[in-house]
Design a protein around this motif. Structure first.
Motif, PDB file in Angstrom:
ATOM      1  N   ASN A  96      50.279 -18.773  47.402  1.00  0.00           N
ATOM      2  CA  ASN A  96      48.911 -18.349  47.058  1.00  0.00           C
ATOM      3  C   ASN A  96      48.106 -19.471  46.430  1.00  0.00           C
ATOM      4  OD1 ASN A  96      48.389 -15.531  47.661  1.00  0.00           O
ATOM      5  ND2 ASN A  96      50.141 -15.112  46.332  1.00  0.00           N
ATOM      6  N   LEU A  97      48.689 -20.072  45.388  1.00  0.00           N
ATOM      7  CA  LEU A  97      47.950 -21.095  44.663  1.00  0.00           C
ATOM      8  C   LEU A  97      47.751 -22.333  45.532  1.00  0.00           C
ATOM      9  CD1 LEU A  97      46.628 -21.766  41.976  1.00  0.00           C
ATOM     10  CD2 LEU A  97      48.827 -22.639  41.188  1.00  0.00           C
ATOM     11  N   ALA A 100      45.021 -21.755  47.906  1.00  0.00           N
ATOM     12  CA  ALA A 100      43.726 -21.806  47.222  1.00  0.00           C
ATOM     13  C   ALA A 100      43.307 -23.256  46.991  1.00  0.00           C
ATOM     14  CB  ALA A 100      43.791 -21.060  45.896  1.00  0.00           C
ATOM     15  N   PRO A 181      54.434 -22.831  35.951  1.00  0.00           N
ATOM     16  CA  PRO A 181      54.511 -22.521  34.516  1.00  0.00           C
ATOM     17  C   PRO A 181      55.694 -23.208  33.833  1.00  0.00           C
ATOM     18  CG  PRO A 181      54.970 -20.565  35.874  1.00  0.00           C
ATOM     19  CD  PRO A 181      54.821 -21.708  36.813  1.00  0.00           C
ATOM     20  N   LEU A 197      48.310 -22.343  33.194  1.00  0.00           N
ATOM     21  CA  LEU A 197      47.250 -21.336  33.158  1.00  0.00           C
ATOM     22  C   LEU A 197      47.379 -20.434  31.942  1.00  0.00           C
ATOM     23  CD1 LEU A 197      47.357 -20.602  36.970  1.00  0.00           C
ATOM     24  CD2 LEU A 197      45.917 -22.230  35.752  1.00  0.00           C
ATOM     25  N   THR A 198      48.615 -20.116  31.565  1.00  0.00           N
ATOM     26  CA  THR A 198      48.825 -19.310  30.367  1.00  0.00           C
ATOM     27  C   THR A 198      48.323 -20.063  29.140  1.00  0.00           C
ATOM     28  OG1 THR A 198      50.776 -18.377  31.414  1.00  0.00           O
ATOM     29  CG2 THR A 198      50.542 -18.033  29.054  1.00  0.00           C
TER      30      THR A 198
ATOM     31  N   ASN B  96      39.937 -17.229  47.352  1.00  0.00           N
ATOM     32  CA  ASN B  96      41.268 -17.829  47.430  1.00  0.00           C
ATOM     33  C   ASN B  96      41.893 -18.035  46.055  1.00  0.00           C
ATOM     34  OD1 ASN B  96      42.081 -18.455  50.173  1.00  0.00           O
ATOM     35  ND2 ASN B  96      40.219 -19.699  50.254  1.00  0.00           N
ATOM     36  N   LEU B  97      41.129 -18.673  45.180  1.00  0.00           N
ATOM     37  CA  LEU B  97      41.686 -18.991  43.870  1.00  0.00           C
ATOM     38  C   LEU B  97      41.890 -17.717  43.048  1.00  0.00           C
ATOM     39  CD1 LEU B  97      42.594 -21.293  42.040  1.00  0.00           C
ATOM     40  CD2 LEU B  97      40.242 -21.473  41.222  1.00  0.00           C
ATOM     41  N   ALA B 100      44.943 -16.033  44.147  1.00  0.00           N
ATOM     42  CA  ALA B 100      46.127 -16.742  43.661  1.00  0.00           C
ATOM     43  C   ALA B 100      46.388 -16.406  42.200  1.00  0.00           C
ATOM     44  CB  ALA B 100      45.943 -18.252  43.832  1.00  0.00           C
ATOM     45  N   LEU B 101      45.329 -16.381  41.397  1.00  0.00           N
ATOM     46  CA  LEU B 101      45.524 -16.113  39.970  1.00  0.00           C
ATOM     47  C   LEU B 101      45.955 -14.667  39.730  1.00  0.00           C
ATOM     48  CD1 LEU B 101      42.630 -18.128  38.296  1.00  0.00           C
ATOM     49  CD2 LEU B 101      44.981 -18.813  38.745  1.00  0.00           C
ATOM     50  N   ASN B 103      47.787 -12.961  41.701  1.00  0.00           N
ATOM     51  CA  ASN B 103      49.186 -12.853  42.121  1.00  0.00           C
ATOM     52  C   ASN B 103      50.133 -13.705  41.283  1.00  0.00           C
ATOM     53  OD1 ASN B 103      49.338 -11.058  44.529  1.00  0.00           O
ATOM     54  ND2 ASN B 103      47.762 -12.470  45.264  1.00  0.00           N
ATOM     55  N   PHE B 104      49.539 -14.624  40.558  1.00  0.00           N
ATOM     56  CA  PHE B 104      50.321 -15.549  39.757  1.00  0.00           C
ATOM     57  C   PHE B 104      50.780 -14.835  38.498  1.00  0.00           C
ATOM     58  CE2 PHE B 104      50.430 -19.382  36.923  1.00  0.00           C
ATOM     59  CZ  PHE B 104      51.307 -20.135  37.671  1.00  0.00           C
ATOM     60  N   PHE B 106      51.208 -15.376  35.543  1.00  0.00           N
ATOM     61  CA  PHE B 106      51.084 -16.304  34.428  1.00  0.00           C
ATOM     62  C   PHE B 106      51.143 -15.594  33.085  1.00  0.00           C
ATOM     63  CE2 PHE B 106      46.759 -15.078  35.225  1.00  0.00           C
ATOM     64  CZ  PHE B 106      46.201 -15.002  33.963  1.00  0.00           C
ATOM     65  N   ILE B 153      38.155 -14.633  33.417  1.00  0.00           N
ATOM     66  CA  ILE B 153      38.484 -15.815  34.214  1.00  0.00           C
ATOM     67  C   ILE B 153      37.440 -15.893  35.321  1.00  0.00           C
ATOM     68  CG2 ILE B 153      40.193 -16.848  35.755  1.00  0.00           C
ATOM     69  CD1 ILE B 153      42.342 -15.234  34.254  1.00  0.00           C
ATOM     70  N   PHE B 179      36.995 -21.728  36.099  1.00  0.00           N
ATOM     71  CA  PHE B 179      37.751 -22.451  37.123  1.00  0.00           C
ATOM     72  C   PHE B 179      36.833 -23.051  38.182  1.00  0.00           C
ATOM     73  CE2 PHE B 179      41.593 -20.404  35.592  1.00  0.00           C
ATOM     74  CZ  PHE B 179      42.552 -21.341  35.899  1.00  0.00           C
TER      75      PHE B 179
END
Lengths: 213, 213
Positions: A96-97, A100, A181, A197-198, B96-97, B100-101, B103-104, B106, B153, B179
Motif C-alpha cells: 500500500n505505502l 502510494a 515502523p 508515522l507513529t 493512494n497515500l 496506505a495510511l 491500512n498501515f 501504525f 492526518i 502529508f
C-alpha cells in the motif's frame, strides 16, 4: 559561497536545508529577487535567529541590510543538497505505502526520481506501477548496479526491515529512507533516515498538548 | 517525575520523545529492567550527551551509577506523550497515500486510532477502507464533534491543502499532520506537523554526501 565545514553542521540545521531550498524555489518561480530572515521566518515558521544561525554555518550568504539574494541562495542550496544533479532512487516493497509513494509526485520539479521498484510477491513482480515495472527483489544487485542507484526507500513490512536492510548493505546501498515502523541498524557508512508515522503523530499530539498549557 | 517547564523544552528534544518512548516499550516487552544513557545511545544512534540533556528537561529521571528504570521511564513518557489515553484521529483524503495510511497499522500497540476518514470523491464516499466507512467531507464537523476528534492526518492533493486546512481550523481542529507537499498556514493555536517526503529524501541524500567527505 561554499560550506565551511560539512561536519560541523548540526543535524537540526541539516534537516532544515531542504525546507529552505523548497521555499527559495517557490520564491524564485514567483520572480522574488531578495528576502530577509524575518520574511523567511514568517513564511517557514522557523525562528529568524535560528535561520541566521543555520545560514551562518555556510559562511556569508547574505548582506546586512540587503538580506539574501533569492537566486544565489537557491542555487547554493541546490548544490548543497545535490539537487543540481539527478539522483535516482529505488523503492523496495510495493505494498500500500510503496504504491502510494510510487504514485506520489514527490519528485515533481526536483532532481529526484524513483527509477526502480522491487517486491517479492509474484502477483506484483512484472506489474507496471506509475510507469515502472516492478522487479523481483532477487535481482536488486544487478538492477541497482545498472541504474547506478545507491539510495533506496524501504516500504517492506516492518518484520522484514532489518533483513532487507542487511541485503541492501551487502550490495552497496549507502542510504535508506526507512518507512517501516522498525528501527534498522547499518554500518557507519550507510545512512538511515527514518520516517516513523507513529512518531510523527505522537510528536504532533505532544505539541498540541504543550500548546494548551 | 513530571515536566518541569513544558515551554522550555526545545523542539529538537520534543521530536525525540516518541523515539525514546518506543524503544522503552520494546525494552519493557523484553523484560529489561534498567538501561543507561550509553546503551540508549547505541540502540537509538543518538549521542549520549544529547540523551542526558533531553532527559534533564524533565527533572531527575535516572540515578547516577544505576541508569534509568525502564518501566518508570516508559510510563513517564507515555504520560508526557498522552499515550496513557486513547487519541482518536481523522484522515482527510482517501487517495493512494490515505489508503496506505488507513491500512498501515501504525497505531499498533499505541493509544492512537484513526477513527474517521473523509473524501470528496463520490466513488470513494461510503466505501469501507480498513474497517472505516469513508464519510463525505461535507460532514466533517458533525462527525468530528461526535467522535471528539481534534487532530487530523491531511492526505488531500497538495493544491487543496490550504483550503481544507482552513475548513479544519473553522470547525475546531487543533492539530494537523500534513502529508501534502504544500505548506499549510494556521492560527497560532493550531499545530501543524509536516511530513514532507521530498524533504526527507533530500535530507537523507545530504547526510550521505556528508558521510562521503
Amino acid at each position: 559561497m561554499r560550506e565551511k565545514e560539512n561536519t560541523l553542521i548540526p543535524n537540526a540545521t541539516a534537516k532544515r536545508l531542504a525546507l529552505y531550498y523548497r521555499y527559495l524555489r517557490t520564491l524564485h518561480s514567483q520572480g522574488v529577487l531578495r528576502i530577509n530572515s524575518r520574511e523567511l521566518s514568517e513564511a517557514l515558521q522557523v525562528d529568524s535567529a535560528t535561520i541566521r544561525r543555520d545560514f551562518s554555518y555556510f559562511g556569508e550568504l547574505g548582506k546586512r541590510g540587503y538580506g539574501y539574494d533569492v537566486e544565489n541562495l537557491m542555487n547554493f542550496f541546490a548544490k548543497t543538497l545535490n539537487d543540481d544533479q539527478l539522483t535516482k532512487v529505488a523503492l523496495i516493497g510495493v505494498g500500500n505505502l510503496g504504491n502510494a509513494l510510487l504514485n506520489f509526485k514527490f519528485y515533481q520539479n526536483n532532481n529526484l526520481r524513483i527509477a526502480a521498484a522491487f517486491d517479492v510477491n509474484p502477483n506484483v513482480i512484472g506489474k507496471e506501477v506509475s510507469g515502472l515495472i516492478v522487479h523481483d527483489m532477487k535481482n536488486m544487485k544487478s538492477v541497482l548496479d545498472k541504474e547506478e542507484i545507491n539510495v533506496v526507500i524501504l516500504t517492506v513490512p516492518g518484520k522484514f526491515a532489518q533483513d532487507v536492510a542487511n541485503q541492501l548493505v551487502d550490495i552497496g546501498v549507502k542510504g535508506i529512507l526507512n518507512f517501516t515502523p522498525h528501527s534498522v541498524l547499518t554500518p557507519d557508512d550507510v545512512v538511515v533516515q527514518s520516517v516513523d508515522l507513529t512518531n510523527e503523530l505522537q510528536t504532533l499530539i505532544y505539541f498540541m498538548k504543550r500548546q494548551e498549557n
